[in-house]
Write a protein that holds these residues in place. Sequence first.
Motif, PDB file in Angstrom:
ATOM      1  N   THR A 184       1.005  -1.028  -0.048  1.00 51.05           N
ATOM      2  CA  THR A 184      -0.017   0.126  -0.009  1.00 51.05           C
ATOM      3  C   THR A 184       0.917   1.187   0.079  1.00 51.05           C
ATOM      4  O   THR A 184       0.509   2.298  -0.785  1.00 51.05           O
ATOM      5  N   SER A 226      -4.590   4.366   4.097  1.00 44.00           N
ATOM      6  CA  SER A 226      -4.569   3.005   3.959  1.00 44.00           C
ATOM      7  C   SER A 226      -5.037   2.282   5.175  1.00 44.00           C
ATOM      8  O   SER A 226      -4.786   2.686   6.200  1.00 44.00           O
ATOM      9  N   MET A 238      -6.405  -0.364  -4.614  1.00 44.54           N
ATOM     10  CA  MET A 238      -5.756   1.184  -4.454  1.00 44.54           C
ATOM     11  C   MET A 238      -6.525   2.208  -5.658  1.00 44.54           C
ATOM     12  O   MET A 238      -6.791   1.647  -6.637  1.00 44.54           O
TER      13      MET A 238
END
Length: 321
Positions: A184, A226, A238
């Motif tokens: 992430t 995130s 994402m």
Amino acid sequence: MADPIRWGVMGAANFAKNQMAPAIHAASGAKLAALATSSPEKADGFRAFCPDLKVHDSYDALLADPEIDAVYIPLPNHLHVEWTVKALEAGKHVLTEKPIAMSEAEFDTLIAARDKAGLLAAEAYMIVHHPQWQRAKELYESGAIGKLVLVDGVFSYDNRSDPGNIRNKPETGGGSLPDIGVYTFGSARFVTGEEPDTVQSTIRRENGVDVFAHVTADFPSFRYSSITSMRMFPRQEMTFHGEEGVLKVTCPFNANVFGMAQITLERDGMSVTTERWPGVNHYVLQVENFGRAVRGEAAYPCPLEFSRGTQRMIDMVLAAE
């Protein structure tokens, strides 16, 4: 054609057996030549697809093998720096599973060893080799979504039923941040080319490892948010949200396992464009790109300096806890 790079695998981890060793075996310009394991029976799963595989009974024996050019290291996280350095000192190029280090400071040791050896050492950060992420970066840089405002992402799975898993143990470098925070965090950095200025975090721990982390950050030109978790239903996505469009990267991290890698671009007028990459194996592409870099044909897409930036962000998150 140049001789193939002869690879050795250090340890018979399931991930090595199921993903990376088959990828090395399938990659152009590569040969899966050896495995190091103290348990001979564990070699059977590797020999199932590579019958002529040489098996060493120790890691040191693998590194001493003059017929090995490069090693892949899938050991527990806390052993990565030690054995990466040993591999470089033994004259081997080395690809080490993420996270290659447990703190930014350890990258000083890795980079110094790499430069002294004059060899390639890199973290096995496979997603940057996938055309899905290369396309996401291309679209962002082309201005497809206008000025970026927010990047948000999630990567979760549930391994609470496996307390013996190295990811659930602090002594082996466990936790969701080192295991999947690299994705992430790193993917946002890869696409935008930016580094965070400040971070904030909410972390929940069990047995000394983070099992849930909500991270927010201010990058120079956008806001970031995130969630990583080892205690939630599996999910991964994402999103890059700009003033003129939204770029959604679905199945961004486990292509062909979690689902099909794809990108959806939404723009003004309800315009929606979807691109898909069925069957692309980013592990194979990673090995092939590694080989090109070793042969001097191209720069490696994920040098240690990039991986260092991701670890710096993880360190910032832990310091903000």
